[in-house]
Structures are given as C-alpha cells and as structure tokens.
Design an enzyme around this catalytic site. Structure first.
Site, short mmCIF file in Angstrom:
data_model
loop_
_atom_site.label_atom_id
_atom_site.label_comp_id
_atom_site.label_asym_id
_atom_site.label_seq_id
_atom_site.Cartn_x
_atom_site.Cartn_y
_atom_site.Cartn_z
NE ARG A 145 -9.64 -22.26 28.72
CZ ARG A 145 -10.07 -21.90 27.52
NH1 ARG A 145 -10.93 -20.92 27.39
NH2 ARG A 145 -9.63 -22.53 26.45
CD GLU A 203 -7.22 -25.26 27.69
OE1 GLU A 203 -6.98 -25.82 26.62
OE2 GLU A 203 -8.26 -24.59 27.91
CG ASP A 242 -3.55 -22.69 20.26
OD1 ASP A 242 -3.93 -23.82 19.93
OD2 ASP A 242 -4.21 -21.94 21.00
CD GLU A 294 -10.85 -20.34 23.80
OE1 GLU A 294 -10.52 -21.53 23.73
OE2 GLU A 294 -11.35 -19.83 24.82
#
Length: 856
Positions: A439, A441, A448, A713
C-alpha cells in the site's frame, strides 16, 4: 553480467571462520592468520586463544582500493589444521579525497512526473587494460550499463538511507565489460525513495529529500604498465529522456517500449554541489531477484481481462511476454487478495500498483519494470488477447539475505505458519525492514522490527542488514534522544513511543546475542544511552512513564477496528515495562563495551523502574493494572515481578485470562511477541501450546486455515466469508505477528542460544501440544547446529549436530541434563517418560525411569 564484489568500508575489517569438521576431542587453542598484500608482502599474526568470530584485524591497516588475501589455520596443543582457502578483501574509497567525480544532474529540469533520465558518456580504452573498477552512487535509484550490459544484478541501488546524513555507493568489478577501443556508459535514474510519493508521505516533514535526481560515477581503468585512467562524472557528460515515462514505488511504472532503452543523449548535464551527507559502503546485501515463480492459474473474464494467481503473496514484479501492434497498451495491476473473483484494491489505499506498457510492435516483447516493486499474489492483465501460465512469471525481490534458520514439526499447519513467516520477512526485508510492501506506506517502523528482530535473526543473517538500518536510526535520532517511529525518518512530528523508540536498545542487543557482535553495541552505545536518558526524563522521579501519547499494544484484536491504539493494556503500564526492559539491557550493554560506571548507573535505574512498576501497577494478589494478557506477558517475560508468591499468582492470572479467551490471542504487536514465553516462564507450557495450535479466531492458525501464505497485519485481515476487513488499514503481508517463529525454534525444536553468537547452547525441546516430532537447523557464526526429536510410543529420541567452537547442555523431557556436549553428532534416548497427551493439557503418566544414551 558481473557480480558486485564484497567491499569493506574500513581499513581494519574483522575476521571470522568456521571449521568444517574435526575429531571430537579437538579444540582451537591457538590460531594463525596470514595476510598477503597485492605487492606480494606477507604478514603473519599468531595468538593463543579460541576466538574465531569477529576477530579484530591484527595487521597494518588497509589503504583505499587495496586488495589483499587472508587465510587462517587453527591448532590445539599438538597440531595445526591445514590452511584455509584464501579469502579476498578489498577496501573501498575510505577518504573523500579518493573521489575525483562530481555529482551531475540533467541540465533540463526533470520533474517527478517526467520521463526517467539517462546520464552517460563515451570513453576509449587503450591497449593493455588489466582491471576496471566502478564506484557509483545516485540521488534516486539507478540502473547502470556499460556497453549495453548491466554492471550488476542489483536493484534499487544505492538504496534508502537517511539521505541527509549518509548515502551509500556501490563498487563493481567491470573488467569483463570494457574492451579496447570505444565504450559507452549509461545510467537510468529512477525516483525511488529519494523523490517519489514515498518521500512526500502525507505526514512527511514537509518536503521530499530533493527535487533533482543526480549521479556520481567513477570508473577506474588500470593498465599493465601501472597507469590508471579515470572516467568520472563531470560537466562533459550528457543526458536524455528514457522510455520510462513515469515511475513511482506506490503507483508503478509506465514504459514506452518504442523508445530506445538507452535514450538519445541529446542534452547536457549540470554539476551540482556534493550533498553534505557522507558516502558510505553498503553493510547490507543488495536487493536482488531471489526467485522466479510461474503462475498457477490464469482466468479470463467475459470482458477479456486475465486474472493471474501466482499461488503465493510475494514482493517483486510481473514478467510478461506479449506481442501486439505498435503503440497498443498492456496494463498489469496487482493485489494481494481477490474478492468475488476480482482484485481487492481497497487495501492499497491510494497506491495504484499498476504497470503500463506501450508496445514497440516488434514481435514477442518482454515486459517487466525496473524502477518499482509491488506486493501481490494476484495480477490483472489487460491489452493481451490470450494469456497462459507459460507467458507470465512473478520475479521475487528482496535483500539477498542468507538463510540461517529452518524449522519443521509433525503438524502441517504449524509448518505452513513458519513458511508464511519466512515469506513475510523475505518480502518486507527489501533494503530496510518495512511494515508492508503493497500500500501507500512501506516504511521502516521501529516497533515492528523491535518485536521481530529475534525471529529475523533466527531465520536469516540480518547482521549487516540491521546494522545498516541502525546507522540511520542513530543519524535520525533527535538531539533530545527521541527516536522517530519510522527510520529513515519521514514524519514531520516526532514523538517518543514506548516499544517503538526502544528499538534503539533492543535491536542492537539482539544482534549482539545472536551474532556475537560486541562491535554493534560499541557503535550504537551513545544512541542507546540517549534513548533511555530521554525516557528517564519523560518519566521523571517517579520512574513511571505515564505521560504523552502512546501507540501502546498496537492492533490488539479486542481494540475497536477503527482505533488500533486503543488496546486493553494500559499505555502507562506498557511504557513503564519497556522503560525497565531497555534500562536493563543498556546496563548489560555497558558492561560488554567496558563502561562499568554506566553499567552500575543503568542497573540501578532498571531496579528503580521495576520497583516503581510493582508498587504502582501490581497488587499483592498478583493482579496488574488493566488485567489483560499483554501486561502480564511483559511483566513475566522480563521478570519485572520478582520470584515469590506474587509472581506465582501473576502467572496463574495470565493462564486464567488465556483460558477465558479459549486460548485465542488477545494481544497486539507488543504482547504477541512475548505471550508464549511468559506462559512458559510461569509454568504454563500447556497453555502456550494450546494458544499456538488453536484454529479459532483470533489465532495464528486461523489465518493458515483461510489460505494465508504470509503473516497478516490484523488477525482478521480476511473474514471467514472471504471478504476483506473493512478497516482502512489492512495488509496481508506484515511480519510483526510472525515474531512467534523465534519461540517455535527455541521451545518446540529446543534450540536455545545461551551465549552470544550461539557459542553456548541449551538443547531442550518442550514436548507437548500433541506434537510427535520437531526439528530445527541454524547456521550460526560457528557453523550449522541441528536438533531433531521424535516420539514413538512411550519412547523419545533426540539427535543433535554441534559445530566446532560450540558447547551445549542437552535437557531431555524428563528433566535430566547432559552438560558440556561438544562438537559432533550425538543421539539421546528415553525409554519411558511423562508427556503432555494432547492439546487439552491432560497429562498421561508414564514411568519416569529414563535412560540417556549418547553416541557419536
């Protein structure tokens, strides 16, 4: 085609070696290193010790461009091994004065939406050429060719760094590409991370890194008589427009194949001031095509669109062979999942993820981009009349990391989960650890990688990869010590987030533990201190970090779908727990790097935070404020609650909460990484197994049952009916929840490092959950370690392989320990023992009498 050489950016590189085999009684007690320089001079260094990993350079320093070979031999008290094969080392350009080239950019301003420029020159090579070495960098990304041949298989070089502080350059041996007479040099420049939409992210600091792409190239030609000629970027170079009409990581590439790929160099270049950032050699391996996958199916819709399934969620691009009339258009769109047979594009948000081609009409043409990547499993192809699986492939891209960890068990779903974790990491470790690859991003979120670093270090050799990223973390860290949530930094407003900023301490410590690299602690030490000092300032004298905005236990499955930060866990409890953890690790790091005063200071600070945590958040009955899985997991795994009745009750409460949730996961990014370890540490291994192995939602295996091939996610990125979560933030390739892979290797297989670099091991499989077999292999700095166990009836067998330089303690399921197991092949057996019968945790009593048998 040539391959880039391994270059060192220091005059004193460290040295490591492994032994392939030797007799079980042999131990390295001495070593001898021999350096042969290009002029034939030989230097020898001997030492009486057992060191063989990251040994400090014992010779005179290398000079810029110097090539030398090193070999080693080891000995015990009686004899030496044979000499190793020599390894070649080459130093890069170690001083700014080694550069003669200038940065150049097209004279005609080339905007972000203009065709990608090509910069180049012609040069003449005289007789007697013996070597050609290219040093090259760019503001943007580059594809360089000499005489029409790519100089390497690298993609997206020089990569994404904190461009304000450091820019990588590549070095390639291009001797075979040049020839006596006339030669050509061309570099295609793409926007990449430097100037595309990714650099103008909605929350960016207000501007991209720069508005003009630029090239720095220095080709050094060496002749037999000792002459050196330079072909270096300067004002005489030329530029032109390529057939790449548009290129953007989010949106894709638009290519006009009617335009000569090398472009007419009909325009000039302008010499621009050198960036203030330093030039650095790469620590991280390059991005390469690591695999090519053939389509598993092609379905053609009634209106002529072809929906292609590659069978695996991956990162890369589509390679397509097609033919058509000149000027006709072929369009390739990408998505991770389908909904009702069509590409599900909503999870991409504003990213178009579309590659377009205008055909040259010359017959069969090869269509694939060069300057973009996509995250996808499915592709939609239009503009092609017919398409079969033999016409189309997916090129899988990623940093060329060496695989180091493998796992298997008797449970097929568990094995698929592990494979999903590997694929998720492979796709998101593309030059830096991104959150997701598809996406609008694709950023280096610190939280993370903080939770995933142990798993990453188990699965692949990420020492150089994460070391490079940590250099950017230190560079982008604010003067007050605050660590941006994304590295390289893109956000205008930077806040101190617990669990995210703590990557400054936790990631270097993981690299030290897994790779034995004290050097990374020395290099990052000031950054580590600055973060902990900043948190201490925010917490104040109470030692409780209860102020400021927090991301908390991000994506707790019980949080509101539209508010992923509103987890069950009290943000102050989570933040204070992380404060204690980072202070504790920093105290240990200070001791390693030889800062005893700091070790005492941060050790006392860690104790103060732990005491404050218990006094404020833990009741005498063992309850922790906000009473949810994550707060107990953090407190138990990091031993914030000391041994005693309170800790016992805290462990029991965690197990009770897990049971109340029917052994499903009720943790977000921060809690999930430690929940199974916390259950084991509090004596509830059966509950840990039940949580791992449940198929109910939310759980790891629920996604496997729904056909996941990577880690999602959200626990519910896809709903049971096959529809996609309606939230605006839904990725099907996020690695954070894959942190469980590290537990699988350590607990199920039983391969547990207990000293830095795996020099000492604990081989202690946890038999349970109905599993009848488990195994793991790990390529450690000392060599490959392997463990495999099986249940057969009431018997248990374990085999282990240990490399030279490593010592293990083997712990069998009946609790018996065999210490000081040295290198070689070993087998251990139990005739009868007590084991968990099944996932429900009932125990079957079998005779505890056991016999351990060892054989080589």
């Amino acid at each position: 085609m040539t391959n880039s050489s391994t270059l060192v950016g220091t005059d004193r590189p460290r040295l490591s070696w492994r032994y392939s085999s030797t007799n079980p009684q042999w131990r390295q007690q001495r070593r001898e290193l021999q350096l042969t320089r290009a002029n034939g001079a030989v230097e020898t260094h001997a030492a009486a010790d057992a060191e063989q990993v990251l040994v400090e350079w014992p010779f005179e320093p290398l000079s810029s461009r110097e090539r030398a070979t090193v070999r080693v031999r080891g000995g015990d008290s009686d004899e030496w091994t044979p000499w190793s094969e020599p390894a070649t080392i080459e130093a890069g350009l170690l001083s700014p004065t080694d550069w003669s080239a200038s940065w150049v950019t097209p004279t005609d301003v080339v905007g972000v939406d203009d065709p990608a420029p090509v910069l180049g020159t012609e040069f003449v090579v005289g007789p007697g050429i013996v070597a050609a070495r290219l040093y090259v960098s760019a503001l943007g990304i580059m594809v360089t060719r000499i005489n029409g041949v790519p100089v390497s298989e690298d993609h997206f070089a020089p990569g994404w760094t904190s461009y304000d502080h450091r820019i990588r350059y590549q070095s390639y041996d291009v001797t075979v590409l040049v020839s006596e007479g006339n030669n050509s040099f061309h570099t295609l420049l793409g926007n990449g991370w430097y100037r595309g939409r990714i650099a103008s992210f909605a929350l960016h600091r207000g501007h991209p890194y720069g508005d003009r792409l630029a090239l720095l190239a220095q080709l050094e030609l060496r002749y037999a008589d000792g002459r050196v000629e330079l072909v270096a970027t300067d004002g005489s170079w030329r530029s032109g427009a390529s057939g790449v009409l548009l290129n953007d990581f989010y949106d894709g590439q638009f290519t006009d194949l009617r335009v000569d790929g090398y472009a007419a160099l009909d325009r000039g270049v302008t010499v621009v001031p050198a960036p203030t950032a330093s030039l650095a050699t790469p620590e991280s391996p390059p991005v390469r095509a690591v695999e090519t996958m053939t389509a598993v199916s092609v379905n053609t819709t009634l209106d002529g669109r072809h929906i292609v399934d590659f069978g695996q969620n991956l990162v890369g691009w589509v390679r397509l062979r097609s033919r058509g009339r000149r000027g006709s258009e072929v369009v390739v769109r990408h998505a991770e999942v389908l909904e009702e047979g069509e590409l599900s594009l909503r999870p991409l948000r504003s990213a178009r993820a579309t590659d377009r081609y205008l055909l040259a009409g010359t017959g069969v043409e090869l269509l694939e981009p060069q300057l973009v990547f996509h995250g996808f499993r499915y592709a939609e192809v239009t503009g092609v009349a017919e398409l079969s699986t033999t016409d189309i492939q997916a090129v899988v891209l990623g940093s060329q990391l060496d695989r180091t960890g493998w796992f298997s068990s008797s449970d097929a779903a568990l094995n698929q989960l592990h494979e999903n974790i590997v694929w998720g990491m492979r796709g998101n470790f593309l030059d830096l650890p991104t959150d997701c690859p598809q996406r609008d991003e694709r950023l280096g979120w610190t939280g993370d990688i903080q939770v995933f670093a142990p798993a990453a270090s188990t699965l692949f050799n990420v020492a150089g990869f994460l070391s490079s990223w940590l250099s950017d973390l230190a560079a982008d860290q604010l003067p007050d010590g605050t660590v941006p949530a994304v590295i390289p930094r893109v956000f205008r407003d930077v806040k101190a987030f617990a669990g995210w900023g703590d990557a400054a301490v936790i990631v270097p410590w993981v690299l030290y533990e897994r790779f034995g690299d004290a050097g990374i602690l020395r290099r990052q030490y000031r950054s580590m201190c600055r973060w902990v000092d900043r948190v201490a300032e925010l917490a104040g004298p109470t030692r409780l970090w209860s102020t400021g905005e927090q991301l908390g236990d991000w994506l707790d499955p019980l949080a509101p779908p539209d508010d992923p930060a509103r987890a069950q866990a009290d943000p102050a409890v989570v933040a204070t727990a992380y404060f204690a953890r980072s202070a504790q690790l920093l105290a240990r790091a200070a001791a390693v790097v030889g800062e005893p005063a700091d070790a005492r200071h941060y050790g006392i600070l860690a104790e103060q935070v732990r005491d404050a945590f218990c006094a404020e958040y833990v009741s005498s009955s063992g309850l922790i404020r906000s009473d949810c899985q994550t707060v107990y997991a953090l407190a138990l795994h990091w031993r914030l609650v000391p041994d005693g009745p309170t800790r016992t009750r805290t462990g029991s409460r965690l197990a009770e909460l897990v049971q109340q949730q029917r052994y499903t996961v009720a943790t977000g990014f921060l809690g999930t990484a430690v929940i199974l370890d916390a259950l084991c540490a509090s004596g509830h291994r059966d509950a840990a197994y039940r949580m791992l192995l449940t198929h109910e939602f939310p759980s790891w295996l629920h996604a496997v049952d729904l056909g996941a091939t990577t880690i999602w996610e959200r626990w519910d990125s896809m709903l049971p009916d096959g529809s996609v979560n309606e939230g605006e933030m839904t990725s099907f390739n996020h690695y954070a929840f894959g942190a469980v892979a590290d537990w699988m290797h350590r607990e199920i297989a039983g391969l547990q490092p207990t000293a830095p670099g795996y020099r000492e091991l604990r081989l202690a499989p946890t038999v349970g959950g109905g599993l009848t077999a488990g195994s793991a292999r790990h390529l450690s700095p000392y060599g490959e370690i392997a463990i495999e166990w099986h249940l057969a009836g009431s018997g248990f067998s374990l085999t282990a392989r240990i490399p030279v330089g490593v010592t293990a303690t083997v712990v069998l399921p009946d609790g018996s320990e065999i210490p000081d197991v040295s290198h070689g092949e070993h087998r251990f057996e139990l005739e009868r023992f007590v084991t968990d019968a099944a996932i429900d945790g009932d125990r079957t009593d079998v005779s505890a009498a056991s016999e351990a048998m060892r054989s080589r």
